[in-house]
Design a protein around this motif. Structure first.
Motif, PDB file in Angstrom:
ATOM      1  N   LEU A  74      -0.182  -0.260   6.857  1.00 19.05           N
ATOM      2  CA  LEU A  74      -0.887   0.170   5.655  1.00 19.05           C
ATOM      3  C   LEU A  74      -2.373   0.309   5.969  1.00 19.05           C
ATOM      4  O   LEU A  74      -2.986  -0.581   6.544  1.00 19.05           O
ATOM      5  CB  LEU A  74      -0.678  -0.878   4.549  1.00 19.05           C
ATOM      6  N   SER A  75      -2.937   1.451   5.591  1.00 18.44           N
ATOM      7  CA  SER A  75      -4.376   1.655   5.757  1.00 18.44           C
ATOM      8  C   SER A  75      -4.888   2.481   4.586  1.00 18.44           C
ATOM      9  O   SER A  75      -4.124   3.199   3.927  1.00 18.44           O
ATOM     10  CB  SER A  75      -4.678   2.365   7.085  1.00 18.44           C
ATOM     11  N   SER A  76      -6.178   2.411   4.372  1.00 15.21           N
ATOM     12  CA  SER A  76      -6.763   3.143   3.244  1.00 15.21           C
ATOM     13  C   SER A  76      -6.746   4.647   3.490  1.00 15.21           C
ATOM     14  O   SER A  76      -6.790   5.429   2.544  1.00 15.21           O
ATOM     15  CB  SER A  76      -8.187   2.651   2.985  1.00 15.21           C
ATOM     16  N   GLU A  77      -6.661   5.051   4.752  1.00 16.36           N
ATOM     17  CA  GLU A  77      -6.666   6.476   5.050  1.00 16.36           C
ATOM     18  C   GLU A  77      -5.299   7.113   4.861  1.00 16.36           C
ATOM     19  O   GLU A  77      -5.185   8.222   4.332  1.00 16.36           O
ATOM     20  CB  GLU A  77      -7.140   6.707   6.496  1.00 16.36           C
ATOM     21  N   THR A  78      -4.253   6.398   5.275  1.00 18.91           N
ATOM     22  CA  THR A  78      -2.924   7.021   5.244  1.00 18.91           C
ATOM     23  C   THR A  78      -2.111   6.672   4.002  1.00 18.91           C
ATOM     24  O   THR A  78      -1.172   7.377   3.664  1.00 18.91           O
ATOM     25  CB  THR A  78      -2.109   6.607   6.490  1.00 18.91           C
ATOM     26  N   HIS A  79      -2.466   5.598   3.344  1.00 21.18           N
ATOM     27  CA  HIS A  79      -1.701   5.154   2.164  1.00 21.18           C
ATOM     28  C   HIS A  79      -2.675   4.717   1.060  1.00 21.18           C
ATOM     29  O   HIS A  79      -2.683   3.556   0.657  1.00 21.18           O
ATOM     30  CB  HIS A  79      -0.793   3.968   2.516  1.00 21.18           C
ATOM     31  N   GLU A  84      -4.625   0.393  -2.309  1.00 18.40           N
ATOM     32  CA  GLU A  84      -5.268  -0.170  -3.497  1.00 18.40           C
ATOM     33  C   GLU A  84      -4.347  -1.175  -4.191  1.00 18.40           C
ATOM     34  O   GLU A  84      -4.790  -2.232  -4.650  1.00 18.40           O
ATOM     35  CB  GLU A  84      -5.677   0.940  -4.469  1.00 18.40           C
ATOM     36  N   ASN A  85      -3.055  -0.860  -4.241  1.00 21.13           N
ATOM     37  CA  ASN A  85      -2.089  -1.787  -4.845  1.00 21.13           C
ATOM     38  C   ASN A  85      -1.972  -3.068  -4.021  1.00 21.13           C
ATOM     39  O   ASN A  85      -1.797  -4.154  -4.572  1.00 21.13           O
ATOM     40  CB  ASN A  85      -0.718  -1.121  -4.992  1.00 21.13           C
ATOM     41  N   ALA A  86      -2.072  -2.933  -2.708  1.00 16.48           N
ATOM     42  CA  ALA A  86      -2.024  -4.111  -1.837  1.00 16.48           C
ATOM     43  C   ALA A  86      -3.260  -4.977  -2.069  1.00 16.48           C
ATOM     44  O   ALA A  86      -3.176  -6.210  -2.049  1.00 16.48           O
ATOM     45  CB  ALA A  86      -1.919  -3.702  -0.374  1.00 16.48           C
ATOM     46  N   GLU A  87      -4.407  -4.327  -2.272  1.00 13.96           N
ATOM     47  CA  GLU A  87      -5.619  -5.088  -2.584  1.00 13.96           C
ATOM     48  C   GLU A  87      -5.437  -5.887  -3.879  1.00 13.96           C
ATOM     49  O   GLU A  87      -5.797  -7.056  -3.951  1.00 13.96           O
ATOM     50  CB  GLU A  87      -6.827  -4.154  -2.716  1.00 13.96           C
ATOM     51  N   VAL A  88      -4.857  -5.245  -4.890  1.00 13.19           N
ATOM     52  CA  VAL A  88      -4.593  -5.927  -6.167  1.00 13.19           C
ATOM     53  C   VAL A  88      -3.593  -7.070  -5.944  1.00 13.19           C
ATOM     54  O   VAL A  88      -3.750  -8.166  -6.482  1.00 13.19           O
ATOM     55  CB  VAL A  88      -4.060  -4.929  -7.218  1.00 13.19           C
ATOM     56  N   PHE A  89      -2.568  -6.814  -5.118  1.00 12.69           N
ATOM     57  CA  PHE A  89      -1.545  -7.805  -4.797  1.00 12.69           C
ATOM     58  C   PHE A  89      -2.199  -9.041  -4.157  1.00 12.69           C
ATOM     59  O   PHE A  89      -1.906 -10.179  -4.537  1.00 12.69           O
ATOM     60  CB  PHE A  89      -0.514  -7.172  -3.849  1.00 12.69           C
ATOM     61  N   LEU A  90      -3.092  -8.818  -3.221  1.00 10.37           N
ATOM     62  CA  LEU A  90      -3.770  -9.934  -2.553  1.00 10.37           C
ATOM     63  C   LEU A  90      -4.780 -10.617  -3.477  1.00 10.37           C
ATOM     64  O   LEU A  90      -4.953 -11.838  -3.419  1.00 10.37           O
ATOM     65  CB  LEU A  90      -4.460  -9.469  -1.269  1.00 10.37           C
ATOM     66  N   GLN A  91      -5.415  -9.828  -4.336  1.00  9.56           N
ATOM     67  CA  GLN A  91      -6.348 -10.424  -5.290  1.00  9.56           C
ATOM     68  C   GLN A  91      -5.595 -11.346  -6.241  1.00  9.56           C
ATOM     69  O   GLN A  91      -6.056 -12.442  -6.550  1.00  9.56           O
ATOM     70  CB  GLN A  91      -7.101  -9.336  -6.078  1.00  9.56           C
TER      71      GLN A  91
END
Length: 182
Positions: A74-79, A84-91
């Motif tokens: 997962l990277s901000s460039e390809t996904h 962003e959802n992963a960032e929310v998930f980790l937050q």
């Protein structure tokens, strides 16, 4: 992705992460790499209907997580959306850890409050005991004052008895001296 959890140690982060990610699938530990991994888990907000592999490590109050989407990490460039959802998930994970820490602190504070309440109850019982001791002492003092009054009367009566007995002794002595004298 890296998420910081201030004031949390590695063991706490790891334990909470195992519980958090464990809701989506089985979590294992790779002791050689000192990381946790979860194979073929479904986190719909990140992977949609597909499954992903998640690798993670706790270092210095941070969780480092790698999301293997199957066709690359997962990277901000390809996904973009999934990232962003992963960032929310980790937050949300960080919030979970923070809530856990605050709950632990709350439990500690409640325990301290219970200790203080127990101390207060003990102090109240002691105070009641002191008051009872004072009442008993007052009763003993009052009884002693009555006893003193009675003792004074008894002494006066003894003095009278002694005076009466002295008179009798003197009469008997005079009779003794008068024996044989006419």
């Amino acid at each position: 992705l890296i998420i910081s959890v201030p004031d949390a140690d590695e063991k706490l982060i790891e334990k909470q992460w195992k519980d958090y990610i464990g809701e989506y699938g089985k979590v294992k530990k790779n002791r050689k790499a000192n990381e946790y991994y979860a194979d073929d888990i479904k986190i719909s907000s990140i992977s949609g209907a597909g499954s992903i592999d998640v690798y993670s490590q706790s270092v210095d109050g941070q969780l480092i997580a790698f999301f293997d989407m199957g066709n690359g990490f997962l990277s901000s460039e390809t996904h973009q959306n999934d990232f962003e959802n992963a960032e929310v998930f980790l937050q949300e994970f960080a919030f979970t850890v923070k809530r856990y820490m605050i709950n632990e602190e709350l439990d500690d504070q409640k325990d301290e409050l219970e200790d203080l309440v127990r101390d207060l109850e003990r102090l109240k019982r002691l105070n009641e005991g002191y008051h009872k001791d004072i009442e008993q002492a007052k009763e003993r003092i009052a009884q002693a004052e009555i006893n003193i009054e009675e003792n004074i009367v008894d002494q006066e009566n003894k003095v009278k008895e002694i005076e009466g007995q002295e008179i009798k002794v003197e009469e008997v002595r005079e009779r003794l001296e008068n024996v044989g004298k006419k």
